[in-house]
Design a protein around this motif. Structure first.
Motif, mmCIF file in Angstrom:
data_model
loop_
_atom_site.group_PDB
_atom_site.id
_atom_site.type_symbol
_atom_site.label_atom_id
_atom_site.label_comp_id
_atom_site.label_asym_id
_atom_site.label_seq_id
_atom_site.Cartn_x
_atom_site.Cartn_y
_atom_site.Cartn_z
ATOM 1 N N VAL A 86 0.762 -1.196 -0.028
ATOM 2 C CA VAL A 86 0.025 -0.030 -0.111
ATOM 3 C C VAL A 86 0.856 1.298 0.054
ATOM 4 C CG1 VAL A 86 -1.606 1.256 1.403
ATOM 5 C CG2 VAL A 86 -1.960 -1.116 1.324
ATOM 6 N N HIS A 87 2.106 1.312 0.635
ATOM 7 C CA HIS A 87 2.778 2.410 0.803
ATOM 8 C C HIS A 87 3.968 2.483 -0.030
ATOM 9 C CE1 HIS A 87 0.847 1.329 4.563
ATOM 10 N NE2 HIS A 87 0.397 2.784 4.649
ATOM 11 N N SER A 88 4.637 3.580 -0.578
ATOM 12 C CA SER A 88 5.842 3.824 -1.034
ATOM 13 C C SER A 88 6.568 4.738 -0.550
ATOM 14 C CB SER A 88 5.409 3.990 -2.650
ATOM 15 O OG SER A 88 4.430 3.386 -3.312
ATOM 16 N N HIS A 89 7.493 4.321 0.204
ATOM 17 C CA HIS A 89 8.376 5.127 1.192
ATOM 18 C C HIS A 89 9.773 5.145 0.813
ATOM 19 C CE1 HIS A 89 5.195 7.139 3.078
ATOM 20 N NE2 HIS A 89 4.828 5.865 3.457
ATOM 21 N N THR A 90 10.158 4.067 0.057
ATOM 22 C CA THR A 90 11.707 3.786 -0.231
ATOM 23 C C THR A 90 12.105 4.415 -1.499
ATOM 24 O OG1 THR A 90 11.422 1.582 1.136
ATOM 25 C CG2 THR A 90 13.508 1.986 -0.375
ATOM 26 N N GLN A 91 13.353 5.093 -1.299
ATOM 27 C CA GLN A 91 13.876 6.317 -2.252
ATOM 28 C C GLN A 91 14.439 5.126 -3.402
ATOM 29 O OE1 GLN A 91 17.214 8.662 -1.519
ATOM 30 N NE2 GLN A 91 16.299 10.243 -2.955
ATOM 31 N N LEU A 135 11.722 5.472 -21.490
ATOM 32 C CA LEU A 135 10.434 5.229 -20.755
ATOM 33 C C LEU A 135 10.718 4.281 -19.606
ATOM 34 C CD1 LEU A 135 7.518 5.347 -20.726
ATOM 35 C CD2 LEU A 135 7.380 3.298 -22.208
ATOM 36 N N MET A 136 11.979 3.255 -19.765
ATOM 37 C CA MET A 136 11.968 2.382 -18.759
ATOM 38 C C MET A 136 12.519 3.014 -17.364
ATOM 39 S SD MET A 136 14.953 -0.721 -18.761
ATOM 40 C CE MET A 136 16.225 0.625 -18.615
ATOM 41 N N VAL A 137 13.533 4.012 -17.768
ATOM 42 C CA VAL A 137 14.219 4.640 -16.612
ATOM 43 C C VAL A 137 13.253 5.572 -16.023
ATOM 44 C CG1 VAL A 137 15.953 6.441 -16.399
ATOM 45 C CG2 VAL A 137 16.243 4.621 -17.819
ATOM 46 N N ASP A 138 12.215 6.314 -16.741
ATOM 47 C CA ASP A 138 11.331 6.979 -16.124
ATOM 48 C C ASP A 138 10.490 6.229 -15.073
ATOM 49 O OD1 ASP A 138 12.100 9.333 -17.437
ATOM 50 O OD2 ASP A 138 10.521 9.341 -19.305
ATOM 51 N N ASP A 139 10.082 5.178 -15.441
ATOM 52 C CA ASP A 139 9.313 4.070 -14.513
ATOM 53 C C ASP A 139 10.191 3.741 -13.276
ATOM 54 O OD1 ASP A 139 6.919 4.186 -15.852
ATOM 55 O OD2 ASP A 139 7.406 2.248 -16.984
ATOM 56 N N LEU A 140 11.412 3.707 -13.414
ATOM 57 C CA LEU A 140 12.269 3.190 -12.435
ATOM 58 C C LEU A 140 12.794 4.386 -11.346
ATOM 59 C CD1 LEU A 140 14.879 0.889 -14.153
ATOM 60 C CD2 LEU A 140 12.760 0.154 -13.004
ATOM 61 N N ASN A 141 12.425 5.675 -12.035
ATOM 62 C CA ASN A 141 12.980 7.017 -11.208
ATOM 63 C C ASN A 141 11.654 7.281 -10.365
ATOM 64 O OD1 ASN A 141 14.384 8.927 -10.363
ATOM 65 N ND2 ASN A 141 13.931 10.225 -11.849
ATOM 66 N N GLN A 142 11.513 6.360 -9.531
ATOM 67 C CA GLN A 142 10.290 6.615 -8.535
ATOM 68 C C GLN A 142 10.541 6.010 -6.997
ATOM 69 O OE1 GLN A 142 6.520 4.334 -9.414
ATOM 70 N NE2 GLN A 142 7.784 4.596 -11.333
ATOM 71 N N MET A 143 9.626 6.363 -6.312
ATOM 72 C CA MET A 143 9.584 5.748 -4.744
ATOM 73 C C MET A 143 9.226 4.364 -5.289
ATOM 74 S SD MET A 143 10.529 8.096 -2.625
ATOM 75 C CE MET A 143 9.900 8.037 -1.115
ATOM 76 N N TRP A 144 10.001 3.303 -4.201
ATOM 77 C CA TRP A 144 9.790 2.106 -4.259
ATOM 78 C C TRP A 144 8.867 1.549 -3.124
ATOM 79 C CZ3 TRP A 144 15.409 -0.042 -5.886
ATOM 80 C CH2 TRP A 144 15.480 0.134 -7.150
ATOM 81 N N SER A 145 8.210 0.496 -3.426
ATOM 82 C CA SER A 145 7.467 -0.247 -2.454
ATOM 83 C C SER A 145 7.249 -1.486 -2.705
ATOM 84 C CB SER A 145 5.855 0.300 -2.303
ATOM 85 O OG SER A 145 5.134 -0.017 -3.345
ATOM 86 N N SER A 146 6.856 -2.364 -1.821
ATOM 87 C CA SER A 146 6.841 -3.759 -1.812
ATOM 88 C C SER A 146 5.631 -4.053 -2.678
ATOM 89 C CB SER A 146 6.612 -4.578 -0.392
ATOM 90 O OG SER A 146 6.165 -5.866 -0.522
#
Length: 511
Positions: A141-146, A171-182
């Protein structure tokens, strides 16, 4: 036959307590709070398949048989606090565990994700503990890991356009450039429990009595309104009762005992996949971020128990107990990070063949620095000890090879034999960093607990307080049974789950 009416516990192994040697440099004894805490993965009914556990017979995989053995162990040991994992709400908790826990004088909180058929439960002996607060953390539910891309740009002061990225991979790098969550839907829960002393007991009894008076007063007022609505005369007895109940219910409540004996108990069930080291790290950081934010001014002792699905040689375990990571650990996390990203973005279609590494434009040394930084954040949040990390108290390793740790050789004994379950605890107030790197990054309101100093709830932080405790350590642990009682695998005729329960007595010494 309805198994909810079957109260006879089945056969189970009555394991013995083992005394944990006291430290030679321990301080003179002071008043202490002692309590027992159990963690138990009870194996969800949907996972008890003979094809997955061929060493167990269909009878021993039967849910009714297993549940009775498990509740028999709980009834035998009567721990003060219980942490259960893989508890199915409809098949296990509501029809079986809930009524039996209530009969054994436990109160409980059970949470289960909507898209998962099992969750986690924390139960406590209502005669010794009161629940002050409870929260659950669903991992997807949460996205808090850089993410690593954002971290690398911040670290080097570059912009995304400065990196050597193939235009086809934009496009791939844009998707990866975001906060990560489980992306996994497992869950963790934590409860703030207050130990009930003599003064507190009187306060809680008064509160319960006052609530009962208010309920009676509302019932009398309903009768009076009904009589007025029907045009009947007011009953003098009802009027007198209402006035008397109002006086009693409005009397001033005494303050609770100033000796504030409270703890935070966390339980979790992390992702099971053997190679998911990176995602399990993210999951634990998410849980500790919530707890650190909650505890940043209170500095209560923390006990973190559950099924971590991580071995003592894994990077996550080393981070939890503040051990240094070597080059191999960093390589393991790096490979696992690649697997995590592949799984997280597997539903995306970028329209081009994927490179060997999704982060080829970030130097390998920087990638290693990133995973090391995540471990440093974990270490900087709460420093844990493991209650079962005790030399000389466990059966020898099955392969006969010496190990670098003193954890049990196994807590699960089926197709996989190894240690996955732990009871972690904070040894002293210095283990809890008030301004941890995790606590500062989680927004949320401050909590008020009983008689803590408070300001405006929305704008002012709670005032830091001196911890009421100075030391926490295990005094006893429940023995790990010999392999001969577990062969060829559990669950068997004497064990109700594919995991063993862990049970320890903790002693918290007052400051």
């Amino acid at each position: 036959m309805d198994d909810s009416k079957d109260t006879s516990p089945k056969a189970f192994v009555k394991r013995q307590w083992q005394t944990v040697p006291a430290s030679t440099d321990s301080e003179p004894e002071a008043p202490a709070l002692r309590f027992t805490i159990m963690t138990y993965n009870v194996m969800a009914p949907s996972l008890g398949k003979h094809s997955w556990l061929p060493n167990s017979t269909p009878r021993n995989l039967n849910g009714k048989t297993r549940r009775n053995r498990i509740i028999g162990e709980i009834n035998h040991h009567r721990p003060d606090i219980i942490c259960l994992q893989e508890v199915d709400d409809e098949k296990d908790f509501k029809p079986f565990y809930r009524p039996r826990l209530r009969k054994l004088h436990y109160r409980y909180r059970h949470k289960q994700p909507r898209v998962k058929n099992h969750g986690c439960c924390i139960a406590w002996d209502m005669r010794k503990w009161r629940l002050l607060d409870f929260e659950s953390v669903v991992f997807n539910v949460h996205s808090h890991t850089q993410g690593i891309v954002e971290w690398y740009l911040t670290e080097t002061g570059q912009a995304l356009e400065d990196l050597s990225i193939d235009p086809a991979h934009t496009l791939m790098v844009d998707d990866l450039n975001q906060m990560w969550s489980s992306h996994n839907v497992n869950i963790a829960t934590f409860a703030v429990l207050h130990h009930v002393g003599a003064a507190d007991q009187a306060w809680f009894e008064y509160r319960d009595a006052r609530n009962e008076l208010l309920k009676q007063q509302r019932a009398v007022q309903r009768l009076m309104r009904r009589a007025k609505r029907d045009g009947l005369e007011e009953d003098p007895k009802l009027v007198a009762s209402n006035e008397k109940l109002a006086i009693l219910a409005g009397s001033r409540m005494p303050q609770p005992d100033q000796n504030f004996e409270s703890i935070i108990v966390i339980t979790c069930h992390l992702l099971w996949s053997p190679n998911a080291h990176f995602e399990r790290l993210i999951q634990v950081m998410l849980v500790l971020r919530r707890v650190c934010h909650y505890n940043r001014n209170l500095r209560l002792p923390v006990v973190f128990a559950g099924d971590f699905n991580a071995a003592p040689i894994d990077p996550l375990y080393k981070g939890m107990v503040n051990q240094p990571l070597d080059a191999t650990d960093c390589d393991v996390l790096l490979c696992s990070m690649e697997d995590y990203v592949q799984a997280r973005f597997s539903h995306r279609y970028w329209g081009v063949p994927l490179p060997d590494s999704l982060f080829y434009y970030i130097p390998e040394q920087a990638r290693k620095k990133y995973v090391a930084a995540l471990i440093d954040q974990l270490k900087g949040a709460i420093r844990f000890n493991s209650a079962y990390n005790q030399p000389g108290l466990h059966p020898p390793p099955l392969d006969g090879e010496p190990t670098e740790h003193d954890e049990p050789p196994y807590t699960t004994y089926c197709q996989f034999v190894g240690t996955l379950d732990y009871i972690f605890y904070t040894a002293d107030p210095q283990s809890i960093v008030a301004e941890s790197p995790l606590a500062a990054k989680f927004p949320g309101r401050n909590r008020i607990i009983l008689n803590r100093p408070v300001g405006d709830m929305d704008t002012e932080p709670l005032a830091p307080v001196d911890p009421w405790w100075k030391q926490c350590r295990p005094t006893k642990i429940l023995e790990i049974p010999a392999p001969s009682t577990l062969e060829p695998g559990i669950p068997n005729a004497r064990f109700g789950s594919d995991h063993l329960c862990l049970l320890t007595e903790l002693k918290i010494t007052h400051a």
